[in-house]
Write a protein that holds these residues in place. Structure first.
Motif, PDB file in Angstrom:
ATOM      1  N   ALA A  95       0.824  -1.205   0.000  1.00 20.06           N
ATOM      2  CA  ALA A  95       0.000   0.000   0.000  1.00 20.06           C
ATOM      3  C   ALA A  95       0.859   1.257   0.000  1.00 20.06           C
ATOM      4  O   ALA A  95       0.512   2.273  -0.607  1.00 20.06           O
ATOM      5  CB  ALA A  95      -0.927  -0.013   1.213  1.00 20.06           C
ATOM      6  N   ALA A  96       2.011   1.205   0.689  1.00 19.83           N
ATOM      7  CA  ALA A  96       2.890   2.372   0.770  1.00 19.83           C
ATOM      8  C   ALA A  96       3.515   2.668  -0.584  1.00 19.83           C
ATOM      9  O   ALA A  96       4.066   1.792  -1.236  1.00 19.83           O
ATOM     10  CB  ALA A  96       3.986   2.119   1.798  1.00 19.83           C
ATOM     11  N   ALA A  97       3.413   3.893  -1.018  1.00 23.54           N
ATOM     12  CA  ALA A  97       4.005   4.375  -2.275  1.00 23.54           C
ATOM     13  C   ALA A  97       3.448   3.695  -3.521  1.00 23.54           C
ATOM     14  O   ALA A  97       4.027   3.804  -4.604  1.00 23.54           O
ATOM     15  CB  ALA A  97       5.527   4.213  -2.257  1.00 23.54           C
ATOM     16  N   ALA A  98       2.314   3.006  -3.390  1.00 20.27           N
ATOM     17  CA  ALA A  98       1.761   2.270  -4.528  1.00 20.27           C
ATOM     18  C   ALA A  98       1.349   3.181  -5.679  1.00 20.27           C
ATOM     19  O   ALA A  98       1.347   2.769  -6.841  1.00 20.27           O
ATOM     20  CB  ALA A  98       0.562   1.434  -4.081  1.00 20.27           C
ATOM     21  N   HIS A 157      -4.834 -12.221   8.299  1.00 22.58           N
ATOM     22  CA  HIS A 157      -4.931 -11.330   7.154  1.00 22.58           C
ATOM     23  C   HIS A 157      -3.667 -11.374   6.293  1.00 22.58           C
ATOM     24  O   HIS A 157      -2.583 -11.742   6.756  1.00 22.58           O
ATOM     25  CB  HIS A 157      -5.118  -9.884   7.618  1.00 22.58           C
ATOM     26  CG  HIS A 157      -6.413  -9.623   8.308  1.00 22.58           C
ATOM     27  ND1 HIS A 157      -7.442  -8.921   7.725  1.00 22.58           N
ATOM     28  CD2 HIS A 157      -6.861  -9.960   9.551  1.00 22.58           C
ATOM     29  CE1 HIS A 157      -8.454  -8.823   8.581  1.00 22.58           C
ATOM     30  NE2 HIS A 157      -8.123  -9.452   9.688  1.00 22.58           N
ATOM     31  N   GLY A 158      -3.824 -10.896   5.071  1.00 24.06           N
ATOM     32  CA  GLY A 158      -2.678 -10.622   4.225  1.00 24.06           C
ATOM     33  C   GLY A 158      -2.065  -9.284   4.594  1.00 24.06           C
ATOM     34  O   GLY A 158      -2.281  -8.756   5.701  1.00 24.06           O
ATOM     35  N   GLN A 159      -1.314  -8.706   3.662  1.00 26.19           N
ATOM     36  CA  GLN A 159      -0.625  -7.433   3.930  1.00 26.19           C
ATOM     37  C   GLN A 159      -1.646  -6.312   4.086  1.00 26.19           C
ATOM     38  O   GLN A 159      -2.472  -6.066   3.205  1.00 26.19           O
ATOM     39  CB  GLN A 159       0.336  -7.128   2.784  1.00 26.19           C
ATOM     40  CG  GLN A 159       1.253  -5.962   3.043  1.00 26.19           C
ATOM     41  CD  GLN A 159       2.199  -5.739   1.885  1.00 26.19           C
ATOM     42  OE1 GLN A 159       1.973  -6.202   0.778  1.00 26.19           O
ATOM     43  NE2 GLN A 159       3.282  -5.026   2.137  1.00 26.19           N
ATOM     44  N   LYS A 160      -1.592  -5.608   5.188  1.00 26.52           N
ATOM     45  CA  LYS A 160      -2.622  -4.638   5.557  1.00 26.52           C
ATOM     46  C   LYS A 160      -2.741  -3.523   4.531  1.00 26.52           C
ATOM     47  O   LYS A 160      -1.750  -2.943   4.086  1.00 26.52           O
ATOM     48  CB  LYS A 160      -2.304  -4.038   6.928  1.00 26.52           C
ATOM     49  CG  LYS A 160      -3.462  -3.234   7.515  1.00 26.52           C
ATOM     50  CD  LYS A 160      -3.214  -2.924   8.980  1.00 26.52           C
ATOM     51  CE  LYS A 160      -4.460  -2.312   9.617  1.00 26.52           C
ATOM     52  NZ  LYS A 160      -4.270  -2.085  11.067  1.00 26.52           N
ATOM     53  N   GLY A 161      -3.976  -3.232   4.141  1.00 28.96           N
ATOM     54  CA  GLY A 161      -4.269  -2.117   3.254  1.00 28.96           C
ATOM     55  C   GLY A 161      -4.189  -2.419   1.778  1.00 28.96           C
ATOM     56  O   GLY A 161      -4.594  -1.596   0.962  1.00 28.96           O
ATOM     57  N   GLN A 188      -4.998 -11.044  12.955  1.00 27.34           N
ATOM     58  CA  GLN A 188      -3.662 -10.457  12.874  1.00 27.34           C
ATOM     59  C   GLN A 188      -3.239 -10.384  11.413  1.00 27.34           C
ATOM     60  O   GLN A 188      -3.610 -11.237  10.598  1.00 27.34           O
ATOM     61  CB  GLN A 188      -2.657 -11.290  13.679  1.00 27.34           C
ATOM     62  CG  GLN A 188      -1.284 -10.625  13.808  1.00 27.34           C
ATOM     63  CD  GLN A 188      -0.389 -11.345  14.796  1.00 27.34           C
ATOM     64  OE1 GLN A 188      -0.862 -11.923  15.776  1.00 27.34           O
ATOM     65  NE2 GLN A 188       0.912 -11.328  14.541  1.00 27.34           N
ATOM     66  N   TRP A 189      -2.431  -9.360  11.102  1.00 24.58           N
ATOM     67  CA  TRP A 189      -1.998  -9.110   9.733  1.00 24.58           C
ATOM     68  C   TRP A 189      -0.604  -9.689   9.490  1.00 24.58           C
ATOM     69  O   TRP A 189       0.254  -9.667  10.374  1.00 24.58           O
ATOM     70  CB  TRP A 189      -2.011  -7.615   9.436  1.00 24.58           C
ATOM     71  CG  TRP A 189      -3.384  -7.088   9.209  1.00 24.58           C
ATOM     72  CD1 TRP A 189      -3.964  -6.769   8.006  1.00 24.58           C
ATOM     73  CD2 TRP A 189      -4.376  -6.807  10.209  1.00 24.58           C
ATOM     74  NE1 TRP A 189      -5.255  -6.325   8.203  1.00 24.58           N
ATOM     75  CE2 TRP A 189      -5.537  -6.341   9.539  1.00 24.58           C
ATOM     76  CE3 TRP A 189      -4.406  -6.926  11.607  1.00 24.58           C
ATOM     77  CZ2 TRP A 189      -6.701  -5.980  10.212  1.00 24.58           C
ATOM     78  CZ3 TRP A 189      -5.571  -6.576  12.287  1.00 24.58           C
ATOM     79  CH2 TRP A 189      -6.694  -6.105  11.585  1.00 24.58           C
ATOM     80  N   SER A 190      -0.366 -10.172   8.271  1.00 24.44           N
ATOM     81  CA  SER A 190       0.954 -10.646   7.858  1.00 24.44           C
ATOM     82  C   SER A 190       1.606  -9.584   6.976  1.00 24.44           C
ATOM     83  O   SER A 190       0.965  -8.608   6.583  1.00 24.44           O
ATOM     84  CB  SER A 190       0.828 -11.963   7.086  1.00 24.44           C
ATOM     85  OG  SER A 190       0.134 -11.757   5.859  1.00 24.44           O
ATOM     86  N   GLU A 191       2.859  -9.794   6.631  1.00 20.96           N
ATOM     87  CA  GLU A 191       3.569  -8.900   5.718  1.00 20.96           C
ATOM     88  C   GLU A 191       3.850  -9.557   4.377  1.00 20.96           C
ATOM     89  O   GLU A 191       3.809  -8.918   3.329  1.00 20.96           O
ATOM     90  CB  GLU A 191       4.898  -8.445   6.350  1.00 20.96           C
ATOM     91  CG  GLU A 191       4.745  -7.451   7.485  1.00 20.96           C
ATOM     92  CD  GLU A 191       4.188  -6.112   7.026  1.00 20.96           C
ATOM     93  OE1 GLU A 191       4.435  -5.726   5.867  1.00 20.96           O
ATOM     94  OE2 GLU A 191       3.495  -5.461   7.829  1.00 20.96           O
ATOM     95  N   GLN A 192       4.120 -10.853   4.392  1.00 23.38           N
ATOM     96  CA  GLN A 192       4.549 -11.556   3.182  1.00 23.38           C
ATOM     97  C   GLN A 192       3.505 -12.551   2.664  1.00 23.38           C
ATOM     98  O   GLN A 192       3.755 -13.229   1.672  1.00 23.38           O
ATOM     99  CB  GLN A 192       5.848 -12.326   3.469  1.00 23.38           C
ATOM    100  CG  GLN A 192       6.970 -11.493   4.054  1.00 23.38           C
ATOM    101  CD  GLN A 192       7.563 -10.525   3.068  1.00 23.38           C
ATOM    102  OE1 GLN A 192       7.529 -10.750   1.864  1.00 23.38           O
ATOM    103  NE2 GLN A 192       8.113  -9.414   3.556  1.00 23.38           N
TER     104      GLN A 192
END
Length: 310
Positions: A95-98, A157-161, A188-192
């Protein structure tokens, strides 16, 4: 009807409906493809679909892999835009800088096809994805039904947002809302979106909530990790649902390793992205969204999807 026939019929119908016949690939010689993370089977399958179909049409594809790092992806896209690409297929790394790569491409006059994830505030010229909300609703409805509509539930969850995380949450929450006997006790959210994260997250959540009976993990990697955590914990009767229809997960699902997933049309998404890039480069206007159906997959029908998977 064979599953493969149904899948390609859906893709063909979506493609045919986009624009008039007669647009060829002749005006498109090179496409840039920016992928969020090729270590994930799902994204790799989309890449293979894009490259194989583009090759059929005599189009070169330059692919870059951000390995889930937004800053890396922005730099990669800046480089791509110097290589005379005619269109840009873009899967944001997060989501960041997308929004940055989309704006860069549009400023350069290059059409953008967003795939799987959209960029807030800077959408591409068209967005292609699975209908994540509907498919997640079907998976969660199924696993809740297997639990007879009651019990404590976890969501990994997957990667938030990111678009799929948001939409899959929306779909599953709809199913939960239809079943007052279900209590979502933790999430809870994951990153990968990875199996290792699914294992670690689920182990921690099960320690705090040992009576959980239902788990929705928003990707098959997360679901495989969640199923592993359940096994290690010794818990019985826990029903795990996933999402994606990964090539690595489908055979395990067929053997009853977890309860359900939503199989996505990954190669079909890749083909549709190429067709859309061709049409956009020819000056056509496409729908803002092109959502393809996912297919509820359980141990009872998973073997068919394994056999039919590209």
């Amino acid at each position: 009807m064979q599953i493969k026939t149904a899948i390609w019929a859906a893709v063909a119908l979506a493609t045919t409906a986009l624009s008039p016949l007669g647009v060829s690939a002749g005006e498109v010689k090179k496409i840039g493809l920016a992928v969020s993370n090729l270590q994930a089977d799902y994204f790799n399958q989309i890449k293979l679909g894009v490259e194989a179909y583009a090759k059929e049409k005599g189009i070169e594809v330059i692919t870059v892999d951000a390995k889930n790092d937004s800053a890396t992806q922005v730099s990669q896209v800046q480089d791509l835009l110097t290589q005379d690409i005619d269109a840009f297929i873009y899967i944001p790394a997060g989501a960041a800088a997308a929004a940055v790569p989309t704006r860069l491409a549009k400023d350069a006059g290059i059409p953008v096809v967003n795939v799987d994830r959209n960029a807030d505030g800077a959408p591409g010229d068209t967005f292609i994805a699975t209908d994540n909300a509907t498919s997640a609703y079907e998976v969660c409805k199924y696993i809740i039904g297997k639990a007879e509509g009651k019990g404590q539930m976890l969501m990994v969850h997957g990667q938030k947002g990111t678009t799929p995380e948001v939409e899959r949450t929306k779909g599953c929450m709809k199913a939960i809302g239809e079943n007052p006997g279900v209590e979502l006790v933790a999430e809870q959210w994951s990153e990968q979106w990875s199996q290792a994260e699914g294992l670690n997250i689920t182990q921690n959540l099960l320690q705090a909530h040992p009576d959980v009976k239902i788990i929705f993990a928003q990707a098959d990697g997360l679901a495989l990790g969640a199923a592993q955590a359940v096994k290690v914990s010794g818990a019985e009767g826990v029903i795990v649902g996933g999402f994606d229809g990964d090539t690595t997960a489908l055979p395990i699902l067929a053997e009853g390793g977890f309860a359900a997933t939503a199989t996505q049309q990954v190669r079909g998404i890749g083909r549709l992205a190429v067709d859309s890039a061709i049409k956009l480069a020819a000056g056509e206007t496409l729908p803002a969204e092109q959502l393809l159906p996912g297919f509820l997959t359980t141990p009872e029908n998973a073997a068919q999807y394994v056999a039919e998977h590209p």
